[in-house]
Design a protein around this motif. Structure first.
Motif, mmCIF file in Angstrom:
data_model
loop_
_atom_site.group_PDB
_atom_site.id
_atom_site.type_symbol
_atom_site.label_atom_id
_atom_site.label_comp_id
_atom_site.label_asym_id
_atom_site.label_seq_id
_atom_site.Cartn_x
_atom_site.Cartn_y
_atom_site.Cartn_z
ATOM 1 N N ILE A 317 0.866 -1.192 0.000
ATOM 2 C CA ILE A 317 0.000 0.000 0.000
ATOM 3 C C ILE A 317 0.898 1.235 0.000
ATOM 4 O O ILE A 317 1.777 1.365 0.854
ATOM 5 C CB ILE A 317 -0.938 -0.007 1.230
ATOM 6 C CG1 ILE A 317 -1.961 -1.135 1.072
ATOM 7 C CG2 ILE A 317 -1.632 1.334 1.411
ATOM 8 C CD1 ILE A 317 -2.953 -1.275 2.213
ATOM 9 N N VAL A 332 -5.942 3.462 -1.456
ATOM 10 C CA VAL A 332 -6.742 2.238 -1.368
ATOM 11 C C VAL A 332 -6.213 1.240 -2.400
ATOM 12 O O VAL A 332 -5.919 1.642 -3.535
ATOM 13 C CB VAL A 332 -8.223 2.585 -1.672
ATOM 14 C CG1 VAL A 332 -9.045 1.340 -1.921
ATOM 15 C CG2 VAL A 332 -8.814 3.401 -0.534
ATOM 16 N N PRO A 333 -6.055 -0.034 -1.995
ATOM 17 C CA PRO A 333 -5.589 -1.009 -2.989
ATOM 18 C C PRO A 333 -6.510 -1.031 -4.217
ATOM 19 O O PRO A 333 -7.714 -0.785 -4.115
ATOM 20 C CB PRO A 333 -5.653 -2.343 -2.225
ATOM 21 C CG PRO A 333 -5.619 -1.976 -0.792
ATOM 22 C CD PRO A 333 -6.254 -0.621 -0.672
ATOM 23 N N GLN A 336 -10.911 -0.732 -5.676
ATOM 24 C CA GLN A 336 -11.979 -0.553 -4.683
ATOM 25 C C GLN A 336 -12.167 0.936 -4.415
ATOM 26 O O GLN A 336 -11.215 1.711 -4.518
ATOM 27 C CB GLN A 336 -11.590 -1.223 -3.358
ATOM 28 C CG GLN A 336 -11.314 -2.694 -3.481
ATOM 29 C CD GLN A 336 -10.668 -3.224 -2.202
ATOM 30 O OE1 GLN A 336 -11.355 -3.528 -1.257
ATOM 31 N NE2 GLN A 336 -9.351 -3.319 -2.178
ATOM 32 N N SER A 338 -12.986 4.005 -1.678
ATOM 33 C CA SER A 338 -12.578 4.208 -0.283
ATOM 34 C C SER A 338 -13.573 3.539 0.657
ATOM 35 O O SER A 338 -13.187 2.850 1.606
ATOM 36 C CB SER A 338 -12.539 5.706 0.037
ATOM 37 O OG SER A 338 -11.582 6.359 -0.741
ATOM 38 N N GLU A 340 -15.793 1.125 0.043
ATOM 39 C CA GLU A 340 -15.784 -0.344 -0.046
ATOM 40 C C GLU A 340 -14.632 -0.910 0.782
ATOM 41 O O GLU A 340 -14.784 -1.867 1.536
ATOM 42 C CB GLU A 340 -15.605 -0.805 -1.503
ATOM 43 C CG GLU A 340 -16.870 -0.701 -2.338
ATOM 44 C CD GLU A 340 -16.587 -0.796 -3.846
ATOM 45 O OE1 GLU A 340 -17.567 -0.761 -4.596
ATOM 46 O OE2 GLU A 340 -15.407 -0.887 -4.268
ATOM 47 N N PHE A 341 -13.461 -0.297 0.630
ATOM 48 C CA PHE A 341 -12.277 -0.810 1.311
ATOM 49 C C PHE A 341 -12.416 -0.711 2.830
ATOM 50 O O PHE A 341 -12.241 -1.702 3.549
ATOM 51 C CB PHE A 341 -11.032 -0.055 0.827
ATOM 52 C CG PHE A 341 -9.767 -0.476 1.513
ATOM 53 C CD1 PHE A 341 -9.248 -1.753 1.331
ATOM 54 C CD2 PHE A 341 -9.088 0.404 2.356
ATOM 55 C CE1 PHE A 341 -8.076 -2.150 1.971
ATOM 56 C CE2 PHE A 341 -7.923 0.017 2.995
ATOM 57 C CZ PHE A 341 -7.413 -1.266 2.810
ATOM 58 N N LYS A 344 -15.034 -3.119 4.190
ATOM 59 C CA LYS A 344 -14.555 -4.509 4.202
ATOM 60 C C LYS A 344 -13.548 -4.715 5.349
ATOM 61 O O LYS A 344 -13.639 -5.700 6.097
ATOM 62 C CB LYS A 344 -13.896 -4.823 2.843
ATOM 63 C CG LYS A 344 -13.438 -6.258 2.723
ATOM 64 C CD LYS A 344 -13.084 -6.603 1.293
ATOM 65 C CE LYS A 344 -11.659 -6.190 0.997
ATOM 66 N NZ LYS A 344 -11.243 -6.460 -0.362
ATOM 67 N N VAL A 345 -12.632 -3.778 5.498
ATOM 68 C CA VAL A 345 -11.618 -3.918 6.555
ATOM 69 C C VAL A 345 -12.301 -3.948 7.930
ATOM 70 O O VAL A 345 -11.984 -4.795 8.779
ATOM 71 C CB VAL A 345 -10.578 -2.763 6.468
ATOM 72 C CG1 VAL A 345 -9.679 -2.750 7.702
ATOM 73 C CG2 VAL A 345 -9.734 -2.907 5.205
ATOM 74 N N ILE A 385 -5.106 -6.461 8.004
ATOM 75 C CA ILE A 385 -5.442 -5.925 6.679
ATOM 76 C C ILE A 385 -4.776 -6.791 5.595
ATOM 77 O O ILE A 385 -5.373 -7.090 4.563
ATOM 78 C CB ILE A 385 -5.014 -4.436 6.557
ATOM 79 C CG1 ILE A 385 -5.836 -3.588 7.522
ATOM 80 C CG2 ILE A 385 -5.164 -3.936 5.130
ATOM 81 C CD1 ILE A 385 -5.365 -2.148 7.673
#
Ligand code: MLT
Length: 388
Positions: A317, A332-333, A336, A338, A340-341, A344-345, A385
């Motif tokens: 990252i 953000v990877p 995705q 922001s 969504e990421f 999910k995290v 993460i």
């Protein structure tokens, strides 16, 4: 039971970013997940004991049990002026150029009431602390956003504002060290800003809450008031919250142009009754004797920053190395959003992050990490993460 409709100004307003994050966090906690909160910039270390002791002693003084002064105790304002002189080399008249606040958020939120009329234009560098545009809109002001991006080093492009807009603008909000991007501003930026503001008669509102959280003496952040001529146009909001781990105490200060300080004071006289004087006495102790503690906290944050940067690097990252602030602003990877990421995290790992888009559109594609847990928990957060 009746439900009364909210005023129009609130109807379209999304939930306050950090309240929404708190709610999502509590939902996940209720499912039994161990939460690591890297969401809000709320220092986890305690307020130094000598400041707590100063509060306890001051709380016992009957003269503090009555209404405080509206503008703040002169002794606190003098301590602020002395601190500004020592720290920034800035001269302030405590009688007219310093005001006590119930936390800098309170002052920032009330400021537009004093200087924005319906239809007035405010320039806001964004991503931004949500309070600037929201309270501008509360009083009918119009906002033009100036994007902070990687390409412009997270400094607003002052040349992108047209001459007509500068003429119309009533004020501009800037904030360095920046929340959320963790960027710092060089002297040249402030010089240009002050020159333009003076040319077009624009108020500069500088939120300087993070100037004491820096990682190298060579990168010591500036007060905008160090720039010659700045007092002509600028008001600076500062706080004891981040410097001395005092977020819960609600103590800050507005300093700068006397007419701006007085305008804010006129609003405050009508909406609050000042800050408990015992807290101001503790604030004096903090400003006079807190520097060795602030220096230790900087070391702690620096270590945390380095640990987190290494962990983020290890999991691919990318982010810039912040020179100041409590934050890391990371990409953000791939693939995705922001939201969504971070959702999910949070749901899968219990780690709370702040979505970059929550601070404004140019924050999309980023997330913010607050360095307000210890290094073991930071490593644990990164490892969770990376397991996704
Ligand atoms: C943040 O996390 O952005 C700040 O802690 C919010 C604040 O200072 O009010």
């Amino acid at each position: 039971m009746r439900t009364f409709p909210l005023a129009k100004r609130l109807q379209a307003l999304p939930p306050y970013l950090f309240a929404a994050i708190d709610k999502a966090k509590e939902e996940v906690r209720a499912q039994g997940k161990d939460i690591i909160s890297l969401g809000i910039g709320d220092p986890d270390l305690p307020t130094p004991e000598f400041i707590v002791e100063a509060l306890c002693a001051a709380a016992r003084k009957p003269e503090h049990h009555q209404y405080p002064s509206y503008i703040g105790m002169l002794a606190f304002r003098q301590a602020v002026a002395d601190w500004y002189k020592t720290r920034f080399g800035v001269d302030l008249d405590p009688a007219t150029e310093v005001m006590t606040l119930i936390g800098s958020k309170e002052g920032i939120a009330h400021f537009p009431l004093a200087f924005i009329d319906p239809g007035d234009l405010a320039l806001v560098a964004t991503p931004n602390y949500p309070v600037y545009p929201v309270t501008t809109a509360f009083v009918g002001g119009e906002v033009k956003y100036l994007p902070l991006t990687d390409e412009n080093d997270f400094l607003p492009d002052l040349d992108s504002v047209s001459e007509a807009e500068w003429k119309r603008a009533k004020l501009i909000y800037v904030n360095y060290p920046n929340n959320p991007t963790a960027a710092s501003a060089p002297r040249g930026f402030y010089e240009k800003l002050v020159a333009i503001a003076r040319e077009y008669d624009v108020i500069v509102v500088h939120d300087a809450a993070y100037t004491e959280v820096y990682f190298d003496p060579a990168d010591k952040p500036l007060s905008i008031l160090e720039i010659p001529g700045a007092k002509d146009v600028a008001i600076e909001f500062h706080s004891l919250s981040k410097t001395y781990n005092m977020t819960g105490w609600r103590i800050g200060m507005a300093v700068g142009n006397p007419s701006l300080v007085a305008g804010l004071g006129k609003v405050k006289e009508n909406v609050d009754s000042g800050l408990f004087q015992a807290i101001q006495e503790a604030g004096i102790a903090a400003l006079q004797n807190g520097e060795p503690y602030a220096a230790k906290f900087r070391e702690v944050y620096k270590e945390r920053r380095d640990v987190m940067l290494k962990c983020l690097g290890d999991i691919g990252i990318s982010c810039r190395v912040p020179k100041a602030s409590l934050y890391i602003w990371a990409k953000v990877p791939h693939g995705q959003t922001s939201q969504e990421f971070v959702t999910k995290v949070l749901r899968q790992t219990g780690v709370v992050l702040t979505p970059g888009n929550g601070f404004g559109t140019p924050g999309e594609g980023y997330f913010r990490i607050s360095l307000t847990v210890n290094t073991d928990r930071l490593k644990e957060a990164a490892s969770r993460i990376s397991s996704l």
